[in-house]
Design a protein around this motif. Structure first.
Motif, PDB file in Angstrom:
ATOM      1  N   ALA A 109       7.377   1.672   0.347  1.00 59.67           N
ATOM      2  CA  ALA A 109       7.713   2.046  -1.022  1.00 59.67           C
ATOM      3  C   ALA A 109       8.153   0.828  -1.831  1.00 59.67           C
ATOM      4  N   PRO A 110       7.703   0.720  -3.079  1.00 61.40           N
ATOM      5  CA  PRO A 110       8.149  -0.389  -3.928  1.00 61.40           C
ATOM      6  C   PRO A 110       9.622  -0.239  -4.292  1.00 61.40           C
ATOM      7  N   ARG A 111      10.177  -1.301  -4.837  1.00 63.09           N
ATOM      8  CA  ARG A 111      11.620  -1.314  -5.122  1.00 63.09           C
ATOM      9  C   ARG A 111      12.043  -0.206  -6.071  1.00 63.09           C
ATOM     10  N   PRO A 122      13.870  -1.332   3.154  1.00 61.31           N
ATOM     11  CA  PRO A 122      12.447  -0.985   3.045  1.00 61.31           C
ATOM     12  C   PRO A 122      12.130   0.273   3.854  1.00 61.31           C
ATOM     13  N   ARG A 127       2.589   8.298  -0.157  1.00 61.87           N
ATOM     14  CA  ARG A 127       2.282   8.331  -1.578  1.00 61.87           C
ATOM     15  C   ARG A 127       1.133   9.308  -1.814  1.00 61.87           C
ATOM     16  N   TRP A 145       6.026  10.066  -4.261  1.00 59.26           N
ATOM     17  CA  TRP A 145       6.374   9.445  -2.990  1.00 59.26           C
ATOM     18  C   TRP A 145       7.240  10.422  -2.215  1.00 59.26           C
TER      19      TRP A 145
END
Length: 233
Positions: A109-111, A122, A127, A145
């Motif tokens: 997952a992105p920030r 992390p 998704r 997500w």
């Protein structure tokens, strides 16, 4: 009354709210005990407790341990919004619902997603990008997500035929929900998906849910131009 026909907590909530709105119970009045309401409505005491908690969360009543439940003398007006099942939303408006799974992939997952879920380390999540349709035309694009640690069973769900929105609402009740509403300008990819003009203002509902401290899902639902959201208090 048979068990199948017993009132839901939402039915009980609405009946109590109607009694307050009609003046049967005025500001500051003490409501009957939960057990007495349950006997009157022929439902479980837990059903009444859930309904009372919803009214308390909405600022309509106040509950105190050993002090009972009273109508707030200065009710707080708050809009209430249950997480909608998009299929039902389309059908209630008279449309024919359709659904297309665009992408399903496990990825780190992105920030921004981690921040929305209040995670600091992390995390690999699922998704899911999907398009909800009304009468064959784009209605809502969903970029979601899902936390696999909280919802491992999602891995066995066929999301080509069952949309994640409906499955999660029905199978993963939440204890907390954060909502944000804002507008974005359609970039080329979203404009193409929603059959909108590039740069068009689009309404976004960003929603994150948890079970206690464990995140379930975070989703950005981007609606086609002209979409309207109705809430009731």
């Amino acid at each position: 009354m048979s068990p199948e026909s017993r009132l839901s907590w939402k039915d009980v909530r609405d009946q109590i709210h109607d009694a307050i709105l009609s003046g049967r119970y005025g500001p500051g009045d003490r409501l009957p005990r939960d057990v007495d309401i349950a006997d009157e409505l022929n439902c479980a005491r837990s059903t009444v407790q859930r309904a009372m908690q919803a009214l308390s969360d909405s600022g309509i009543v106040e509950r105190r341990r050993k002090g009972g439940t009273r109508v707030r003398p200065d009710p707080v007006t708050r809009a209430t919004l249950d997480i909608p099942i998009t299929r039902r939303e389309v059908e209630q408006k008279g449309g024919r619902y359709g659904y297309q799974l665009i992408r399903r992939v496990e990825a780190v997952a992105p920030r921004g997603v981690l921040a929305a879920c209040e995670l600091t380390e992390p995390r690999t999540m699922l998704r899911v990008e999907a398009l909800h349709l009304s009468d064959g035309r784009p209605y809502i694009f969903e970029d979601r997500w899902i936390c696999l640690e909280t919802v491992p069973e999602i891995g066995d769900v066929d999301l080509t035929g069952q949309n994640a929105n409906e499955w999660l609402v029905q199978n993963k009740p939440y204890s907390r929900c954060d909502l944000r509403f804002y507008a974005v300008s359609a970039d080329d990819s979203v404009a193409d998906l929603l059959d909108a003009e590039p740069g068009a203002a689009l309404f976004v509902i960003e929603r994150t849910t948890w079970i206690d401290a464990a995140p379930i899902t975070t989703v950005k639902a981007i609606a086609t131009p002209g979409y309207q959201l109705l809430t009731r208090s």
